[in-house]
Scaffold this motif. Structure first.
Motif, mmCIF file in Angstrom:
data_model
loop_
_atom_site.group_PDB
_atom_site.id
_atom_site.type_symbol
_atom_site.label_atom_id
_atom_site.label_comp_id
_atom_site.label_asym_id
_atom_site.label_seq_id
_atom_site.Cartn_x
_atom_site.Cartn_y
_atom_site.Cartn_z
ATOM 1 N N ARG A 1 -1.773 4.000 1.130
ATOM 2 C CA ARG A 1 -2.929 3.581 0.358
ATOM 3 C C ARG A 1 -3.564 2.370 1.034
ATOM 4 O O ARG A 1 -2.974 1.726 1.887
ATOM 5 C CB ARG A 1 -2.487 3.195 -1.067
ATOM 6 C CG ARG A 1 -1.984 4.363 -1.879
ATOM 7 C CD ARG A 1 -1.045 3.917 -2.983
ATOM 8 N NE ARG A 1 -1.581 2.808 -3.744
ATOM 9 C CZ ARG A 1 -2.332 2.922 -4.822
ATOM 10 N NH1 ARG A 1 -2.667 4.129 -5.241
ATOM 11 N NH2 ARG A 1 -2.752 1.870 -5.478
ATOM 12 N N SER A 2 -4.803 2.086 0.647
ATOM 13 C CA SER A 2 -5.497 0.951 1.238
ATOM 14 C C SER A 2 -4.931 -0.356 0.694
ATOM 15 O O SER A 2 -4.609 -0.472 -0.492
ATOM 16 C CB SER A 2 -6.992 1.029 0.929
ATOM 17 O OG SER A 2 -7.208 1.021 -0.474
ATOM 18 N N ILE A 3 -4.800 -1.348 1.560
ATOM 19 C CA ILE A 3 -4.307 -2.667 1.175
ATOM 20 C C ILE A 3 -5.487 -3.490 0.659
ATOM 21 O O ILE A 3 -6.504 -3.604 1.346
ATOM 22 C CB ILE A 3 -3.650 -3.381 2.363
ATOM 23 C CG1 ILE A 3 -2.452 -2.550 2.859
ATOM 24 C CG2 ILE A 3 -3.199 -4.777 1.975
ATOM 25 C CD1 ILE A 3 -1.772 -3.144 4.066
ATOM 26 N N PRO A 4 -5.401 -4.050 -0.534
ATOM 27 C CA PRO A 4 -6.529 -4.831 -1.062
ATOM 28 C C PRO A 4 -6.739 -6.104 -0.265
ATOM 29 O O PRO A 4 -5.788 -6.745 0.184
ATOM 30 C CB PRO A 4 -6.103 -5.134 -2.504
ATOM 31 C CG PRO A 4 -4.615 -5.034 -2.485
ATOM 32 C CD PRO A 4 -4.280 -3.982 -1.479
ATOM 33 N N ALA B 1 0.802 -1.225 0.000
ATOM 34 C CA ALA B 1 0.000 0.000 0.000
ATOM 35 C C ALA B 1 0.833 1.273 0.000
ATOM 36 O O ALA B 1 0.276 2.364 0.155
ATOM 37 C CB ALA B 1 -0.965 0.011 1.191
ATOM 38 N N ASP C 1 -10.876 -9.158 -2.850
ATOM 39 C CA ASP C 1 -10.728 -8.223 -3.967
ATOM 40 C C ASP C 1 -9.735 -8.760 -4.995
ATOM 41 O O ASP C 1 -9.934 -8.599 -6.201
ATOM 42 C CB ASP C 1 -10.261 -6.861 -3.448
ATOM 43 C CG ASP C 1 -11.280 -6.221 -2.521
ATOM 44 O OD1 ASP C 1 -12.477 -6.526 -2.671
ATOM 45 O OD2 ASP C 1 -10.863 -5.434 -1.646
ATOM 46 N N ASN D 1 -0.059 8.831 5.396
ATOM 47 C CA ASN D 1 -1.183 7.917 5.230
ATOM 48 C C ASN D 1 -0.940 7.020 4.028
ATOM 49 O O ASN D 1 -0.834 7.495 2.899
ATOM 50 C CB ASN D 1 -2.482 8.702 5.014
ATOM 51 C CG ASN D 1 -2.834 9.535 6.224
ATOM 52 O OD1 ASN D 1 -2.596 9.109 7.349
ATOM 53 N ND2 ASN D 1 -3.380 10.714 5.988
#
Length: 263
Positions: A101-104, A64, A108, A99
């Protein structure tokens, strides 16, 4: 999603749903200081590496994390947030912590793999007619030979080792017809590009779509066709007119060069 050449691929690791944009090379080999140094490179799950960034051998990008375009990650560095610059430094910090990124999620990843496999199979099916074209041409030649020779002349058909007489008579006109068809195909491709850009739904940025979604595929289709047409026209004076026909808008006294792209 890897959009660059990979060198020493057995030392390069890229996680699921990570994106590595147009680096010059994603290479785990360094020839500095008169030595060849081999060190692994790791890009974690869901990470993003921007265009023309540099990942030196021995660095790692955590899950991320985000490496902005034109940045350089030195050897031995570990990126765990959003970085930018040469060398890369942490940016957009809140209380000293960037911050990520979002971890998939695993679900997903599996869903994306299924959708991507379906899209890939569709593209391969579109390639089948092109792969069969040589066989179709041979069948046409054999059919014409059967029409030219009598049906009871089996010996003539058995000795079929050259082009039919009709094709041989057509050879002097082949360059002219080839030029005409080339111009016609180019005109049809430009017209189809204009229709695709005009008729498909427009997208107002900023926006975010899944790569496997219908809307995302439509945006990708418009950009791909406009980019191909721009490469065909090069620096021709018709490029600004063609881009306006596709829906692009240019201000007064602006210049359009080969490196410009519009979709």
């Amino acid at each position: 999603m890897i959009f660059t050449r990979v060198v020493a691929f057995d030392l390069v690791s890229v996680g699921h749903l990570a994106t590595v944009n147009g680096l010059k090379h994603l290479t785990a080999v360094n020839y500095g200081e008169g030595k060849m140094v081999l060190k692994s490179i790791s890009v974690g799950q869901g990470a993003f590496v921007g265009a023309n960034a540099v990942l030196e051998p021995g660095c790692s990008v955590a899950a991320a994390a985000h490496v902005e375009a034109l940045s350089m990650v030195p050897a031995g560095s570990k990126v765990s947030s959003r970085v930018s610059g040469v060398p890369a430094q942490v940016v957009n910090c809140d209380a000293g912590v960037a911050n990520p990124r979002s971890i998939p999620l695993d679900a997903d990843v599996r869903q994306f793999c299924r959708n991507a496999a379906l899209m890939a199979s569709t593209y391969w099916l579109m390639v089948v007619p092109q792969a069969l074209m040589p066989f179709i041409i041979i069948m046409i030649f054999q059919l014409e030979a059967k029409l030219e020779y009598p049906e009871d002349s089996e010996k003539e058909l058995e000795r079929f080792d050259s082009l039919p007489e009709g094709v041989l008579r057509f050879l002097p006109q082949l360059p002219l017809w080839s030029f005409a068809f080339t111009v016609l195909i180019l005109a049809l491709q430009l017209l189809l590009t204009v229709l695709i850009c005009r008729l498909l739904p427009r997208v107002k940025p900023p926006c975010s779509y899944l790569l496997t979604s219908i809307r995302g595929q439509m945006v990708s289709l418009k950009m791909r066709w406009a980019n191909q047409a721009s490469n065909l026209l090069r620096d021709a004076s018709i490029v600004p007119v063609f881009m306006r026909m596709c829906g692009a808008r240019f201000g007064a006294r602006s210049c359009h060069s080969r490196r410009s792209r519009a979709a």
